[in-house]
Design an enzyme around this catalytic site. Structure first.
Site, PDB file in Angstrom:
ATOM      1  N   THR A 124      -1.561   7.531  -0.600  1.00 31.96           N
ATOM      2  CA  THR A 124      -2.776   7.352  -1.187  1.00 31.96           C
ATOM      3  C   THR A 124      -3.371   5.777  -0.558  1.00 31.96           C
ATOM      4  O   THR A 124      -4.761   6.056  -0.929  1.00 31.96           O
ATOM      5  CB  THR A 124      -2.686   7.160  -2.615  1.00 31.96           C
ATOM      6  OG1 THR A 124      -1.846   5.857  -2.828  1.00 31.96           O
ATOM      7  CG2 THR A 124      -1.779   8.127  -3.174  1.00 31.96           C
ATOM      8  N   ARG A 174       0.875  -1.367  -0.063  1.00 33.65           N
ATOM      9  CA  ARG A 174      -0.166  -0.044   0.257  1.00 33.65           C
ATOM     10  C   ARG A 174       0.837   1.265  -0.028  1.00 33.65           C
ATOM     11  O   ARG A 174       1.708   1.447   0.861  1.00 33.65           O
ATOM     12  CB  ARG A 174      -0.844  -0.034   1.208  1.00 33.65           C
ATOM     13  CG  ARG A 174      -2.084  -0.693   1.240  1.00 33.65           C
ATOM     14  CD  ARG A 174      -3.127  -0.129   2.259  1.00 33.65           C
ATOM     15  NE  ARG A 174      -2.549   0.080   3.710  1.00 33.65           N
ATOM     16  CZ  ARG A 174      -2.961   0.585   4.761  1.00 33.65           C
ATOM     17  NH1 ARG A 174      -4.658   0.438   4.663  1.00 33.65           N
ATOM     18  NH2 ARG A 174      -2.826   0.954   5.933  1.00 33.65           N
ATOM     19  N   ASP A 191       1.105  -3.059  12.089  1.00 35.12           N
ATOM     20  CA  ASP A 191       1.504  -3.525  10.595  1.00 35.12           C
ATOM     21  C   ASP A 191       1.793  -4.983  10.595  1.00 35.12           C
ATOM     22  O   ASP A 191       3.107  -5.383  11.218  1.00 35.12           O
ATOM     23  CB  ASP A 191       2.661  -2.657  10.408  1.00 35.12           C
ATOM     24  CG  ASP A 191       3.014  -3.039   8.688  1.00 35.12           C
ATOM     25  OD1 ASP A 191       3.255  -3.967   8.302  1.00 35.12           O
ATOM     26  OD2 ASP A 191       2.981  -1.837   8.032  1.00 35.12           O
ATOM     27  N   ASP A 245       5.270  -6.216   9.211  1.00 32.48           N
ATOM     28  CA  ASP A 245       6.490  -5.954   9.875  1.00 32.48           C
ATOM     29  C   ASP A 245       6.519  -6.714  11.250  1.00 32.48           C
ATOM     30  O   ASP A 245       7.690  -6.798  11.637  1.00 32.48           O
ATOM     31  CB  ASP A 245       6.447  -3.910  10.470  1.00 32.48           C
ATOM     32  CG  ASP A 245       6.656  -3.455   9.545  1.00 32.48           C
ATOM     33  OD1 ASP A 245       7.601  -3.624   8.407  1.00 32.48           O
ATOM     34  OD2 ASP A 245       6.431  -2.033   9.279  1.00 32.48           O
TER      35      ASP A 245
HETATM   36  C1  PRP Z   1      -0.854  -4.558   4.464  1.00 33.00           C
HETATM   37  C2  PRP Z   1      -1.489  -5.987   4.540  1.00 33.00           C
HETATM   38  C3  PRP Z   1      -2.609  -5.913   3.380  1.00 33.00           C
HETATM   39  C4  PRP Z   1      -2.961  -4.344   3.185  1.00 33.00           C
HETATM   40  C5  PRP Z   1      -4.398  -4.265   3.797  1.00 33.00           C
HETATM   41  O1  PRP Z   1       0.011  -4.952   3.570  1.00 33.00           O
HETATM   42  O2  PRP Z   1      -0.810  -7.141   4.567  1.00 33.00           O
HETATM   43  O3  PRP Z   1      -1.895  -6.555   2.275  1.00 33.00           O
HETATM   44  O4  PRP Z   1      -1.837  -3.695   3.943  1.00 33.00           O
HETATM   45  O5  PRP Z   1      -4.335  -2.902   3.598  1.00 33.00           O
HETATM   46  P1  PRP Z   1      -5.751  -2.417   2.232  1.00 33.00           P
HETATM   47  O6  PRP Z   1      -7.072  -3.402   2.768  1.00 33.00           O
HETATM   48  O7  PRP Z   1      -6.047  -0.906   2.915  1.00 33.00           O
HETATM   49  O8  PRP Z   1      -5.226  -2.708   1.082  1.00 33.00           O
HETATM   50  P2  PRP Z   1       1.329  -3.836   3.199  1.00 33.00           P
HETATM   51  O9  PRP Z   1       0.768  -2.941   2.022  1.00 33.00           O
HETATM   52  O10 PRP Z   1       1.521  -2.969   4.566  1.00 33.00           O
HETATM   53  O11 PRP Z   1       2.593  -4.518   2.584  1.00 33.00           O
HETATM   54  P3  PRP Z   1       3.516  -5.357   3.331  1.00 33.00           P
HETATM   55  O12 PRP Z   1       2.893  -6.664   4.065  1.00 33.00           O
HETATM   56  O13 PRP Z   1       4.626  -5.596   2.354  1.00 33.00           O
HETATM   57  O14 PRP Z   1       3.944  -4.844   4.713  1.00 33.00           O
HETATM   58  N1  URA Z   2      -2.027  -3.218   7.058  1.00 33.57           N
HETATM   59  C1  URA Z   2      -1.652  -3.687   8.253  1.00 33.57           C
HETATM   60  O1  URA Z   2      -0.763  -4.328   8.181  1.00 33.57           O
HETATM   61  N2  URA Z   2      -2.259  -3.234   9.226  1.00 33.57           N
HETATM   62  C2  URA Z   2      -3.465  -2.440   9.218  1.00 33.57           C
HETATM   63  O2  URA Z   2      -3.999  -2.128  10.101  1.00 33.57           O
HETATM   64  C3  URA Z   2      -3.789  -1.851   7.838  1.00 33.57           C
HETATM   65  C4  URA Z   2      -3.292  -2.207   7.094  1.00 33.57           C
END
Ligand code: PRP
Ligand code: URA
Length: 225
Positions: free
Chosen positions: A124, A120, A216, A219
């Site tokens: 945005t 994400r 997160d 993370d």
């Molecule tokens: C997180 C999570 C989802 C997304 C959810 O991933 O694992 O994929 O955010 O958010 P949304 O429903 O608003 O799209 P992130 O983009 O943080 O990537 P990462 O797992 O690589 O940290």
């Molecule tokens: N992605 C995450 O990992 N946590 C949240 O709460 C939202 C998006």
């Protein structure tokens, strides 16, 4: 104090909209989810617990898989029984979805695994796809999209669209924590997709994080922050 919803009360019209939503309730799920949510939980415990949660969810998400009749021989006699009649494909959304693969594939060892890389944009909140690789049996398989977090729903919706564009027809979205906004988004964009959740949380905050949520997920799973 933020509240975790244990049940949702819906109006009649909302009910039909939420028919594709499966909120899984089990004391072990609730207990393990509290471990994921706790900020003191270590990376090791987070990883192990997410895996266990995915394994527990597997029981429900596979409830409607079709069976076919087969004849086998026990040590005593020939007998008629059944086995799975469909192939299962697991699609973790990178990164956090990776933490759900082992818990499910331990129970469905024949499942093939594809990957979608998506992150994400922090400003945005729109998803960016940076990688995809799928097995060639998507059209006939039950395809399970794995991602612990359903926040705005943008990432899951985009992942489902990529899978449909690659021929997937039967898709289940398996998340752990969902926000109402994300559920709504999937229902609107993909009304044919069953959603499975272990919890529906209260809301998103102003930077798109689920509240109370668990932070997160990527993370916490990989110890990157
Ligand atoms: C997180 C999570 C989802 C997304 C959810 O991933 O694992 O994929 O955010 O958010 P949304 O429903 O608003 O799209 P992130 O983009 O943080 O990537 P990462 O797992 O690589 O940290
Ligand atoms: N992605 C995450 O990992 N946590 C949240 O709460 C939202 C998006």
């Amino acid at each position: 104090m933020a509240e975790v919803l244990n049940s949702i009360s819906l109006t009649k019209s909302e009910k039909s909209e939420f028919l594709m939503l499966n909120l899984l309730k089990h004391p072990l799920l609730t207990h393990k989810l509290a471990i994921l949510r706790r900020k003191e939980t270590t990376t090791k415990d987070f990883r192990e617990t997410l895996d266990e949660i995915a394994g527990l969810m597997a029981y429900e998400i596979t409830r409607d898989l079709p069976l076919k009749d087969i004849i086998i021989e026990t040590p005593l006699i020939e007998c008629k029984t059944q086995e799975l009649a469909v192939e299962v494909v697991l699609i973790p959304v990178l990164r956090a979805g990776l933490g759900m693969v082992d818990g499910i594939s331990n129970l469905i060892p024949t499942a093939r695994v594809g990957h979608i890389g998506m992150y994400r944009d922090h400003k945005t909140l729109k998803p960016n796809t940076y990688y995809s690789k799928f097995p060639d049996n998507l059209p006939g398989a039950v395809v399970m999209v794995l991602d612990p977090m359903l926040a705005t729903g943008g990432s899951s919706s985009a992942a489902i669209q990529v899978l449909k564009d690659n021929g997937a027809k039967t898709i289940k979205l398996v998340c752990v924590v969902g926000a109402p906004e994300g559920i709504d988004r999937i229902n609107k964009d993909h009304p044919d997709v069953q959603i499975y959740l272990a919890a529906i949380d209260e809301k998103l905050n102003d930077i798109g994080y689920i509240v109370p949520g668990l932070g997160d997920a990527g993370d916490r799973l990989f110890g990157t922050r």
